[in-house]
Design an enzyme around this catalytic site. Structure first.
Site, PDB file in Angstrom:
ATOM      1  N   HIS A 117       0.790  -1.306   0.050  1.00  0.00           N
ATOM      2  CA  HIS A 117      -0.006  -0.047  -0.061  1.00  0.00           C
ATOM      3  C   HIS A 117       0.677   1.251   0.011  1.00  0.00           C
ATOM      4  CE1 HIS A 117      -0.528  -0.104   4.760  1.00  0.00           C
ATOM      5  NE2 HIS A 117       0.965  -0.550   4.163  1.00  0.00           N
ATOM      6  N   HIS A 118       2.447   1.398   0.085  1.00  0.00           N
ATOM      7  CA  HIS A 118       2.914   2.489  -0.121  1.00  0.00           C
ATOM      8  C   HIS A 118       3.564   2.814  -1.258  1.00  0.00           C
ATOM      9  CE1 HIS A 118       2.869   2.590   4.370  1.00  0.00           C
ATOM     10  NE2 HIS A 118       3.649   1.380   4.384  1.00  0.00           N
ATOM     11  N   ALA A 119       3.233   1.978  -2.513  1.00  0.00           N
ATOM     12  CA  ALA A 119       3.843   2.188  -3.763  1.00  0.00           C
ATOM     13  C   ALA A 119       2.904   3.251  -4.345  1.00  0.00           C
ATOM     14  CB  ALA A 119       3.932   0.981  -4.429  1.00  0.00           C
TER      15      ALA A 119
END
Length: 306
Positions: A117-119
């Site tokens: 979820h950080h990309a």
């Protein structure tokens, strides 16, 4: 029987000087196989390049697939993008998309990786290369497999990349409940963010989750929930700042499964975060999550039958 998606490429050789636990997904696979639970295994196809580029910048997609990611982006990701890592990065979004397709058929399915979820659009970050949640959600909507997708993120870290990549898409809503003071320092606005102070334990976490997520589900009326089932809110997690017990994580996943099943909503989970010096302990947390979700979803559906 629980539908679980796994690809051999999920277990990529660790790049040099990497702090990420590259054996975690293999341990999850092995522990699921040894659990005694009937597992219906599925192998995903790599996510086609054009669907990755539907969410990420084409130049970044090319950098990853061709294993030529600049050093400054590799530093943000946390490891070097080798050819094996590039292959894994394409397989994981394919796995989350396949888990969603299986959930539409069977009610619940799990990807044994994912939750990246950080990309962001032009770079990876925080051990995340491509954002499988955003890619899968966009593909599901664009292919008209669903009208609306709700991404529920219970990782201890805010789902900044997912929020940024799906912003402006009315068919996709994002919910993130996380530790306010944890990574990332710069948050991106989700449809609904629930920021928790350090040290929140089981009862407060679960009461807050129910009070905030239930009305969102009722208001948005999704056709599918993509669940980022991070187990790093655990009190003993190396990168967490919350204080949930193992039983608290089980209660969380039972409640999420019941929420979906009671409304007839397909539920697809991705592994999410979990960190510690003992890789087997971390993998066991993830396996408990998958098995809890599958068992609780089935039980809730049977209860709803006339």
């Amino acid at each position: 029987m629980i539908a679980v998606v796994h690809h051999p490429s999920y277990v990529a050789p660790a790049p040099s000087r990497s702090a990420y636990q590259w054996n975690k997904n293999g341990l999850v696979r092995d522990l699921l196989a040894a659990s005694g639970m009937a597992i219906d295994w599925h192998v995903p196809a790599p996510m086609p390049r054009h669907w990755l580029a539907a969410v990420h910048d084409e130049a970044y997609v090319a950098e990853v697939i061709e294993a030529r990611v600049p050093r400054e982006k590799e530093r943000r990701i946390g490891f070097a993008v080798t050819p094996a890592v590039a292959e894994r990065a394409q397989a994981v979004p394919g796995g989350t998309w396949l888990a969603a397709r299986l959930a539409l058929e069977h009610g619940f399915a799990a990807n044994s990786a994912g939750g990246s979820h950080h990309a962001l659009a032009d770079t990876g970050a925080g051990f995340c290369v491509f954002n499988d949640l955003a890619v899968a959600a966009v593909r599901l909507v664009d292919e008209a497999l669903v009208r609306r997708v709700l991404i529920v993120d219970c990782d201890v870290h805010q789902g900044d990349g997912t929020a940024a990549l799906t912003a402006g898409c009315d068919a996709i809503a994002t919910y993130s409940i996380h530790a306010e003071k944890n990574f990332p320092a710069r948050k991106q606005p989700s449809t609904l963010d629930v920021a928790l102070p350090d040290g929140v334990g089981d009862d407060e976490y679960l009461a807050t989750l129910e009070a905030t997520l239930t009305p969102m589900v009722e208001r948005f009326a999704p056709d599918l929930i993509l669940y980022q089932a991070g187990v790093d809110p655990f009190e003993g997690d190396r990168l967490g700042r919350l204080a949930m017990s193992r039983e608290g994580l089980v209660r969380r996943d039972r409640w999420i499964a019941g929420l979906a099943a009671s409304r007839g909503l397909p539920l697809a989970s991705a592994l999410g975060g979990g960190y510690g010096d003992d890789a087997m302990e971390v993998a066991a947390r993830h396996v408990t999550s998958v098995l809890t979700l599958g068992d609780a979803y089935r039980a809730a559906m049977q209860k709803e039958l006339p």
